[in-house]
Design a protein around this motif. Structure first.
Motif, short mmCIF file in Angstrom:
data_model
loop_
_atom_site.label_atom_id
_atom_site.label_comp_id
_atom_site.label_asym_id
_atom_site.label_seq_id
_atom_site.Cartn_x
_atom_site.Cartn_y
_atom_site.Cartn_z
N LYS B 57 4.45 2.51 3.05
CA LYS B 57 3.27 3.70 3.30
C LYS B 57 2.24 3.42 1.95
O LYS B 57 1.11 4.05 2.11
CB LYS B 57 4.12 5.08 3.06
CG LYS B 57 4.58 5.32 4.25
CD LYS B 57 5.36 6.83 4.18
CE LYS B 57 5.85 7.21 5.70
NZ LYS B 57 6.55 8.55 5.60
N LEU B 60 -0.26 1.16 3.43
CA LEU B 60 -1.03 1.65 4.42
C LEU B 60 -2.04 2.86 3.83
O LEU B 60 -2.78 3.19 4.54
CB LEU B 60 0.01 2.43 5.50
CG LEU B 60 0.57 1.21 6.67
CD1 LEU B 60 1.67 1.90 7.36
CD2 LEU B 60 -0.51 0.70 7.39
N LEU B 62 -1.05 5.54 2.74
CA LEU B 62 -0.64 6.86 3.24
C LEU B 62 -0.07 7.78 2.04
O LEU B 62 -0.10 8.97 2.17
CB LEU B 62 0.64 6.94 4.12
CG LEU B 62 -0.03 6.29 5.79
CD1 LEU B 62 1.50 6.24 6.41
CD2 LEU B 62 -0.93 7.11 6.42
N ARG B 89 -9.03 -1.07 6.90
CA ARG B 89 -7.82 -0.48 7.65
C ARG B 89 -8.05 -0.51 9.17
O ARG B 89 -7.19 -0.27 9.81
CB ARG B 89 -7.91 1.13 7.18
CG ARG B 89 -7.53 1.22 5.83
CD ARG B 89 -7.39 2.72 5.22
NE ARG B 89 -6.47 3.58 5.99
CZ ARG B 89 -6.18 4.77 5.67
NH1 ARG B 89 -6.67 5.23 4.60
NH2 ARG B 89 -5.30 5.40 6.38
#
Lengths: 261, 255
Positions: B57, B60, B62, B89
């Motif tokens: 995460k 990414l 997040l 991304r």
């Protein structure tokens, strides 16, 4: 002394910090939702879908609430007014009470119970099943795709719902007054029209728009930050409804004091 | 097992240095250093609670990292501006542990979501593309119009895989790709992932605690333990790593 005092103060202190943190987080969330609505890409189909979900499908519950409340209100005003020979005030008080307070507040609460909970449950499930994370990895801003259409639709559609509720609420008062309490139909309508002012309708619409914004925001906020599996989604749903109710009642008080104070 | 050496590789390079992440007092990632070359398949193994999902995460974007750098093709994902970061991304694909398919949409709209962002445009072309992607993961066209709730867990995993590759990513992440699948379906998914990443030539990063997955999917394996990478090596050395923690994990022994 200090050793005893600090634990005593710790719990309310933590609660106060938690409250301010939640208010701050809600404000940032609202800002991101509005920014998401103003900046491209736009999702008109999702907006229209939410108009249907929040507006059209709430019509029966809002309409029936207004009908029953308007009728009960007229009956109560009649009974209460008869104590000092003021039965004739029924049409005037009914229309003012319905348009200024009952239709927007009860309509807002009914829609909050129906819509805020559904939004929190849907977004909460998307959160715990990683669908919201998936959106971010698929080149899509969750605020633009999920939150903005709901919040904007809620803000736009609530005034329309409340406008309908105003009419139905007044009709409820009319029906019970004419068919049960013996009022003359024409004079009831004439008195209603005479006492209804444009400002009443405008304040009703303003309240409805604010309530629509708040109830959809609370549904989205609690769902978006849900966590902890099914139990977390359940908590988010409950919190969404409770906080939407409280926010609507507080906002109603503030708007009423500002407009009519 | 390594990616086909004669294929032109177009994957993205991933380099993570000094990555730290805490939640309150709990240190989850404590200075992670790991990387993957373009076209390489890196598998990160580790027990439950080792920090694998948090690491993914963080990569990414997040969840924010506390300190450290994550470079993808030289772009620092924690420092780069909006456009540069978005550009990178857009080259990333992700297969979530539970599939994370959007249950309000049918399968073909799920598969093409990275290209449409959920908008109803070029529907005929998008559906055709989705069917092509579904065929790549071994699913028939009839699945395209079904909802995720109408297909089995194994099929959902394949649909999620089709969605992850639909936009032609240069870097693709797999989070526990075989969790919840029986050994036969898990084996099929493992070989499917290996074949697709090799064909696409993309860089792959997989987190798993399934040793069969690690051996089929990976070129290189790293073990994450208590927030740190304790061993890195080629997949063929996994059984003779000489590291007590890795040996214990591979053979299911408490260390």
């Amino acid at each position: 002394m200090t050793d005893r005092l600090i634990p005593f103060l710790a719990r309310p202190g933590a609660a106060a910090i938690g409250l301010f943190a939640a208010i701050g987080r809600s404000a940032i969330f609202a800002g991101r939702a509005v920014w998401g609505a103003l900046t491209p890409p736009y999702y008109p189909l999702r907006f229209l879908e939410q108009l249907l979900v929040i507006g059209y499908f709430s019509l029966p519950v809002v309409g029936l609430t207004a009908l029953f409340t308007g009728a009960a209100l007229a009956q109560q005003i009649f009974v209460g007014g008869s104590r000092f020979n003021a039965e004739s005030t029924v049409p005037a008080v009914t229309v003012i009470a319905v348009v200024r307070e009952l239709a927007p507040v009860l309509g807002g609460l009914m829609v909050a119970g129906r819509v805020s909970s559904a939004m929190a449950a849907e977004l909460g499930t998307m959160r715990v099943t990683e669908q919201i994370d998936a959106l971010s990895t698929l080149r899509t801003d969750p605020f633009q795709f999920l939150i903005a259409p709901r919040v904007i639709a809620g803000t736009v559609v609530m005034p329309i719902l409340v406008l309908v509720a105003n009419a139905i609420g007044v009709m409820g008062g009319y029906l019970i007054s004419v068919y049960r309490l013996g009022f003359n139909s024409a004079s009831y309508l004439e008195t209603t029209r005479a006492f209804l002012e444009v400002d009443d309708i405008i304040s009703s619409m303003v309240k409805a728009a604010v309530f629509g914004f708040l109830l959809s925001l609370m549904g989205c906020y609690h769902g978006y930050y849900a966590g902890g599996g099914a139990a977390g989604v359940g908590r988010a749903t409950t919190n969404a409804v409770v906080s939407a109710f409280l926010m609507i009642l507080l906002a109603n008080l503030i708007i009423t004091v500002i407009v009519f104070g | 097992m390594s990616a086909a050496p004669d294929k032109p590789r177009r994957g993205a390079a991933l380099e993570i240095a000094g990555l730290r992440k805490s939640f309150g007092d709990k240190i989850v990632l404590d200075g992670v250093n790991i990387g993957a070359l373009p076209g390489e398949s890196l598998v990160i193994i580790g027990g439950s609670g080792a920090g694998k999902s948090v690491l993914l995460k963080c990569i990414l974007g997040l969840i924010p990292l506390d300190t450290g750098t994550i470079l993808i093709d030289g772009v620092d994902m924690s420092e780069a501006g909006g456009d540069a970061r978005e550009e990178v991304r857009n080259r990333i694909g992700m297969l979530f542990q539970g599939g994370a398919l959007f249950d309000s949409m049918n399968v073909w709209r799920n598969v093409t979501f990275a290209l449409t962002q959920g908008r109803a445009r070029q529907s005929r072309e998008m559906r055709a593309l989705a069917v092509e992607m579904l065929e790549k993961v071994g699913l028939e066209e009839r699945v395209a119009d079904l909802r995720p709730s109408e297909i089995s867990g194994g099929m959902q995993k394949r649909v999620a895989l089709a969605r992850a590759i639909a936009a032609g990513p240069d870097l693709i992440f797999f989070d526990e790709p075989t969790t919840g699948l029986d050994p036969i379906r898990a084996n099929k998914i493992n070989h499917l992932i290996r074949g697709l990443t090799t064909d696409l030539g993309c860089t792959a990063v997989t987190i798993t605690h399934d040793m069969a997955s690690a051996k089929i999917i990976g070129d290189k394996v790293a073990m994450l333990h208590e927030g740190r990478i304790v061993w890195t090596g080629p997949v063929d050395q996994l059984d003779r790593s000489g590291n007590e923690l890795v040996d214990g994990f591979v053979h299911g022994r408490a260390s």
